[in-house]
Design an enzyme around this catalytic site. Structure first.
Site: not given
Ligand code: SER
Length: 318
Positions: A143, A147
Site C-alpha cells: 500500500y 502511495k
C-alpha cells in the site's frame, strides 16, 4: 455546471465525499462510479451512477466524455492490511488504476484531479514524531509503495503535462457512515461499533500504539478546500501532509469508556501491529496550513462524542 466524477464512490471516503460534493454542486453534476455491483441508496438516489473498473481505461474514458467531466476524484484503492493479503491486486488497483485515470484525464483534457495518499507513504526510517512534509519515504507495505510511486507519478504528470493534480496524505480516518475496509487504522472505528453493540472490544494493536487520525467531516472539508484553492498557492505536487489528532489506542478506549459506561477494551495485537509501528505517530502539516489554510476542527473528545451519538442512532435507532 462543472461535472465531477468520483471513482471509488462507495469506499470509505467516496461514500461521504460524493454526498458532500452533490450538496455543493448539485446531484446531477456529480457522477458516482464504482466497480461494485450496487450503490448504497443515498448515492443511487442522489444523482448519476456509472459502473467500471479503474483498470478499464476505455470505459472510463467513455464515461468522462459522455458526462463532460472536468474534475475527477480518483479514490479507488485497497487499504494497507488488505493490500498485504493481496499485493498484486493492491499494485494494480492503486497504481495502475491511478495511471489509467491520469491518462484519461490527460487525453480528455480534464481540468483537475484529486488522488489520496496516506501516512502509509512513510516507513520505519522516517522520523516518527512530527514527521516532516519532505523526508525519507521507505514504506514497508505494498500500500505504501503504491502511495509513494503514485505521489511521484502525480508530480510527474503535473510537471510534464500540466495536469492539475492535488493530493493529501490522509491519516487514519474515523467515520460512522461507511465502515473502513481493511486498513491498519480500522480499530479506531471498530471500537465504537463494538462498544455500542457489545460494550467490549478486542483491539488488534497494543494499548500504547499511537497513530495520526482524523474525523471524516474534517477530511471531507479539507479535500474540498484543497480542490478549491488557487493553483498558484500550491507548492506541493506530490502530496500534502495532513494532520488533526494523534492518540494511543488506550486513550481512545478511555474516551469511549467515558461515553459508554461499562465499556472494556482488551488488546491482542496481530499482523496489523507491525504495519502501525512502521507509520508516524504524529505529522507536521504546517505546509498545508500555510499554503491553503488547512485547519482541523475535531479533537478526540468532540469526535468521540459525535461518533457515539450518530452510531447510537444508526445501530440502535436511539
Ligand atoms: N487508514 C489507512 C490504512 O489503515 C491508512 O491510509 O490502511
Amino acid at each position: 455546471m462543472a461535472k465531477v466524477l468520483v471513482i471509488g464512490a462507495v469506499g470509505q471516503i467516496g461514500t461521504e465525499l460524493t454526498v458532500a460534493l452533490r450538496k455543493k454542486f448539485g446531484g446531477q453534476s456529480v457522477i458516482a462510479a464504482t466497480r461494485k455491483t450496487a450503490f448504497p441508496e443515498e448515492i443511487a438516489a442522489g444523482g448519476p451512477c456509472e459502473y467500471f473498473d479503474v483498470l478499464e481505461k476505455e470505459k472510463m474514458k467513455e464515461v468522462v466524455k459522455k458526462h463532460g467531466i472536468e474534475t475527477i476524484y480518483q479514490l479507488a484503492s485497497l487499504l494497507s492490511a488488505t493490500g498485504e493479503k493481496n499485493p498484486d491486486a493492491a499494485f494494480d488497483i492503486n497504481l495502475l488504476g491511478l495511471k489509467s485515470s491520469l491518462d484519461v484525464a490527460r487525453e480528455c483534457k480534464v481540468k483537475k484531479i484529486f488522488w489520496p495518499s496516506s501516512i502509509a507513504a512513510f516507513g520505519p526510517t522516517a522520523p516518527h514524531e512530527g514527521t516532516p512534509q519532505r523526508t525519507v519515504l521507505e514504506p514497508t507495505t505494498m500500500y505504501g509503495v503504491t502511495k509513494v510511486a503514485g505521489e511521484l507519478l502525480c508530480q510527474y504528470y503535473f510537471r510534464k503535462y500540466g495536469l492539475d493534480i492535488r493530493s493529501v496524505r490522509y491519516p487514519g480516518l474515523i467515520s460512522y457512515k461507511a465502515e473502513p475496509g481493511g486498513g491498519a487504522t480500522d480499530y479506531s472505528v471498530a471500537i465504537f461499533y463494538e462498544a455500542i453493540k457489545n460494550r467490549s472490544y478486542r483491539c488488534f494493536v497494543g494499548p500504547q500504539t499511537v497513530l495520526p487520525m482524523m474525523y471524516m467531516p474534517d477530511a471531507i472539508r479539507g479535500t474540498i478546500e484543497l480542490m478549491g484553492a488557487p493553483s498558484e498557492r500550491l507548492t506541493v505536487r506530490t502530496s500534502y501532509n495532513l494532520a488533526a489528532i494523534s492518540f494511543s489506542a488506550m486513550e481512545l478506549a478511555d474516551e469511549v469508556a467515558r461515553l459508554i459506561p461499562g465499556f472494556t477494551c482488551s488488546y491482542e495485537p496481530d499482523s496489523r501491529q507491525q504495519i502501525a509501528d512502521s507509520w508516524p505517530k504524529s505529522i507536521d502539516d504546517s505546509q498545508a496550513r500555510r499554503d491553503w489554510g488547512w485547519k482541523h476542527e475535531y479533537d478526540l473528545r468532540r469526535m468521540s462524542e459525535d461518533m457515539v451519538k450518530n452510531l447510537k442512532t444508526k445501530l440502535l435507532g436511539q
